[in-house]
Every structure is written in structure tokens, then in C-alpha cells.
Enzyme design. Structure first.
Site, mmCIF file in Angstrom:
data_model
loop_
_atom_site.group_PDB
_atom_site.id
_atom_site.type_symbol
_atom_site.label_atom_id
_atom_site.label_comp_id
_atom_site.label_asym_id
_atom_site.label_seq_id
_atom_site.Cartn_x
_atom_site.Cartn_y
_atom_site.Cartn_z
ATOM 1 N N THR A 63 0.814 -1.215 0.000
ATOM 2 C CA THR A 63 0.000 0.000 0.000
ATOM 3 C C THR A 63 0.845 1.262 0.000
ATOM 4 O O THR A 63 0.474 2.276 -0.601
ATOM 5 C CB THR A 63 -0.939 0.002 1.220
ATOM 6 O OG1 THR A 63 -1.807 -1.133 1.138
ATOM 7 C CG2 THR A 63 -1.787 1.262 1.280
ATOM 8 N N SER A 95 1.547 -7.597 -0.429
ATOM 9 C CA SER A 95 2.310 -8.477 0.465
ATOM 10 C C SER A 95 1.787 -9.911 0.475
ATOM 11 O O SER A 95 2.495 -10.821 0.886
ATOM 12 C CB SER A 95 2.332 -7.906 1.880
ATOM 13 O OG SER A 95 1.034 -7.861 2.444
ATOM 14 N N THR A 117 1.196 -4.309 4.328
ATOM 15 C CA THR A 117 0.947 -4.596 5.742
ATOM 16 C C THR A 117 0.351 -5.985 5.994
ATOM 17 O O THR A 117 0.472 -6.515 7.095
ATOM 18 C CB THR A 117 0.012 -3.548 6.360
ATOM 19 O OG1 THR A 117 -1.247 -3.555 5.666
ATOM 20 C CG2 THR A 117 0.619 -2.159 6.289
ATOM 21 N N ASP A 118 -0.287 -6.585 4.986
ATOM 22 C CA ASP A 118 -1.019 -7.823 5.253
ATOM 23 C C ASP A 118 -0.125 -8.952 5.746
ATOM 24 O O ASP A 118 -0.527 -9.740 6.602
ATOM 25 C CB ASP A 118 -1.766 -8.271 3.997
ATOM 26 C CG ASP A 118 -2.973 -7.382 3.702
ATOM 27 O OD1 ASP A 118 -3.333 -6.572 4.567
ATOM 28 O OD2 ASP A 118 -3.541 -7.504 2.603
#
Length: 371
Positions: free
Chosen positions: A55, A101, A134-135
Site C-alpha cells: 500500500t 504483500s 501490511t497484510d
């Protein structure tokens, strides 16, 4: 320090001109190529950025779009859009990948481990920053915590809003990550995660909310520190996490395949056989309660273990908790405090270097508190 209000128009012009998209091109041979090198100021620390996408490198079609955006901004664009970075550091940058990710794989992880270890061995380099979606950020962070052996700071950073959104968090997150990587106070603290003014240990920190800015934290161990007016403050002296194991992957060219199976009511026992037959060299159960699986699943797991010797680790599907030690004759290994995704990484690393069941069990047991 200048305001970040200029960020959106500058980013828009950069994106329109020549966005970098490595998704189709795959990985580059970046062991011999830098993608960016800023002018050198001898009074500033030298920080190397390894960009992977996510992101923080994304853009939407409007400034209110916070889902469904497109990845594609390269490391050069990220740095150019935040020129304040040049007031606090000299930056070298590598574009490792440019993917969400969820598409980070063992090739990318190994590339990061090899390159970061090599970079931190240089006396001129003060620290490293990895930009990441971030995932699965916590998985890469824990992987690097277990494979990078250096006293210098390694900081993993991402964003919860795309770069084009109102109040985009990426620019300030990146600025703080660069500050942290160049701070003498950040040495000997292992790999760190920083977003939303928070500084957390990669060993303990997890993503707790799919959407909100304040999502990365460790509810049991707590944060290492926070930023106030762009100054990192730490709550504790540097300390080694209990049970941390560092693996030497210098000669590794691939990682062992490990699958996670989610325990639930009416859990299908044949999932275990399917995973093993599909090539899994180890299994992690995201167990109910303190690592439990159904009695039928347990019978199937025992049979698969007896037939193949594939190591199996019981973790917890709840956000936090301890899976207590198992008995010596229990074939399933307790994960201790490791959540399923971090237990998978630890099991994967052990298998990659050739550990057997007993060595794996000992590694997980190191995280357990002394009674």
C-alpha cells in the site's frame, strides 16, 4: 522540517510520468544494481531501502479511495515524493519486487535476507529500511529477525492508506522509519516495525485490524517505543527476545514448504493428508483454545506423522495466548507464544537447515517462560 502537503500533487505527476511496475517483469538481479543513490552528505547516516511494494507504493483513482487501489510506485518515486528524507540521511535503494504483500514469496524473502546481511556488513551503512505491504508484513519482519545477524537497525515499514489518499500515512511512516534506522538508540534492538508513530519488535508485533491506521501492536509484550514530534523515544533498554533463534541462510537457495491449517468445528481430517501429499514438509495448526484440534483431526495427524515424520506444530487461532508444553511422547509440538504465521516461519527455517523433530521442538521451547 517542510510540510508534507506538497506530497499528493508531486506524487500524481510522478505516477503519470513513469510508474515502475515489476509485477510482470519478476525479480531483478539486484545483487549488482542499485536503483537509487542520493547525493552524499558526510554528516548524515547512510540508510539503504529495500522496496517490495504494498500500500505504501500504491495509488488510487481518487483521494478518498482507500481500497481497491493499484500498486506500482517504485523506490525512486517514494524517495522523490518525500524530499525531507535527504535532510536526515543519505539513501541507497533497491527495488526487490512491487507486489501486494500477499504475493511475497520465499524467493523475495531469501533475497531480502541475503542482501540485508550483505548491506549491514558494510561499515559505511548505518541501517536498513524495508517498505512492505501490511497484510504479511509481520511474517517478513519475523523472518528477517530470524535470519539477519547484526546490531544495526532493520526497520520494516508500510502504510494503511494509498499514497494518493487524503491523510496518506505512508510519507510520515517512511520518514520515521529512515530516522529510526539512522538512530544510535535503535541499535541492538533487532528488527523493528514502525507505523502510526509506534515502534514495535518484529518478534512480538502483529497486525490486529484489517483497516485502521493503529493496527500494529503487541498486546502482551507491549511496544518498544513511539515517535513524538519525529523523535523516537524508547521505553526500555535494548533486550533480546526470549527464544530468538538466528538461522544462517547464506547457502540456502529455497525454503522448505510449510502449510497452516485452521482448526474449527467439523474440521476435515483429510486436509492433513492433502497438505502432506501436496509437498508440505511441516504443518502448523491454528488451533482452537490453546492449540487444540478435533479428535478426528488428531487421529489423522498422528497417522500422517507416523507415516511420514512430517513435523507438526500446534499454535492458537486466537489473537494472543500460550500453547503450553506438550509431553515428551506427544508428536505435536507446542508453539509457545508464537502465533501461526510466525510458527510457520520458525518451522520453515528449521526444516530448511535440516533440523529434525527434536531440534524443532527445542527451538519452540526456548520461547516458553521459565516456571
Amino acid at each position: 522540517m517542510k510540510s508534507f502537503t506538497h506530497f499528493l500533487p508531486l506524487l500524481a505527476s510522478l505516477a503519470a510520468a513513469s510508474p515502475i511496475d515489476l509485477t510482470k517483469a519478476g525479480l531483478h538481479n539486484l545483487f549488482t544494481r542499485q536503483d537509487i543513490q542520493t547525493p552524499i552528505n558526510a554528516s548524515l547516516p547512510n540508510i539503504t531501502i529495500f522496496a517490495t511494494g504494498g500500500t505504501i507504493a500504491s495509488q488510487g483513482s481518487t483521494n478518498t479511495q482507500t481500497t481497491g487501489y493499484s500498486i506500482g510506485l517504485g523506490v525512486q518515486q517514494l524517495i522523490t515524493a518525500v524530499p525531507e528524507l535527504l535532510n536526515i540521511s543519505n539513501i541507497a535503494g533497491y527495488q526487490i519486487s512491487n507486489v501486494g504483500s500477499g504475493d511475497i514469496n520465499s524467493t523475495i524473502s531469501l533475497t531480502l535476507a541475503h542482501m540485508i546481511n550483505a548491506e549491514l556488513s558494510k561499515s559505511s551503512v548505518s541501517g536498513v529500511v524495508v517498505t512492505h505491504g501490511t497484510d504479511t508484513l509481520e511474517e517478513t519482519a519475523f523472518f528477517l529477525s530470524s535470519t539477519v545477524n547484526s546490531t544495526k537497525p532493520v526497520v520494516i515499514v508500510g502504510a494503511m492508506r494509498p499514497a494518493t489518499a487524503l491523510s496518506a500515512d505512508g510519507p510520515l511512516n517512511l520518514y520515521q522509519a529512515i530516522l529510526l534506522a539512522g538512530s544510535p538508540a535503535a541499535r541492538n534492538r533487532g528488527v523493528m516495525i514502525t507505523l502510526n508513530d509506534r515502534i514495535g519488535s518484529a518478534f512480538y508485533t502483529t497486525k490486529n485490524n484489517a483497516n485502521t491506521l493503529d493496527t500494529f501492536s503487541s498486546t502482551e509484550a507491549g511496544q518498544l517505543g513511539s515517535f513524538v514530534n519525529q523523535v523516537p523515544y524508547f521505553f526500555y533498554a535494548p533486550a533480546e527476545p526470549v527464544g530468538r533463534t538466528v538461522f544462517d541462510l547464506a547457502n540456502a537457495t529455497s525454503l522448505a514448504k510449510v502449510d497452516i491449517l485452521f482448526a474449527h468445528q467439523d474440521m476435515a481430517p483429510d486436509l492433513i493428508d492433502s497438505a502432506v501429499q501436496g509437498g508440505a514438509k511441516g504443518l502448523v495448526f491454528a488451533g482452537v483454545g490453546a492449540g487444540g484440534i478435533s479428535s478426528k483431526a488428531n487421529v489423522a495427524a498422528q497417522a500422517a506423522f507416523n507415516a511420514t515424520g512430517v513435523p507438526m506444530v500446534a499454535s492458537h487461532r486466537s489473537a494472543d495466548g500460550l500453547v503450553p508444553p506438550t509431553s515428551d511422547d506427544d508428536f505435536i509440538i507446542s508453539s509457545g507464544y508464537y502465533n501461526p504465521q510466525k510458527a510457520r516461519v520458525l518451522l520453515q527455517l528449521g526444516l530448511t537447515i535440516g533440523w529434525g523433530n527434536e531440534e524443532i521442538k527445542e527451538a519452540f521451547a526456548k520461547s516458553l517462560p521459565v516456571p
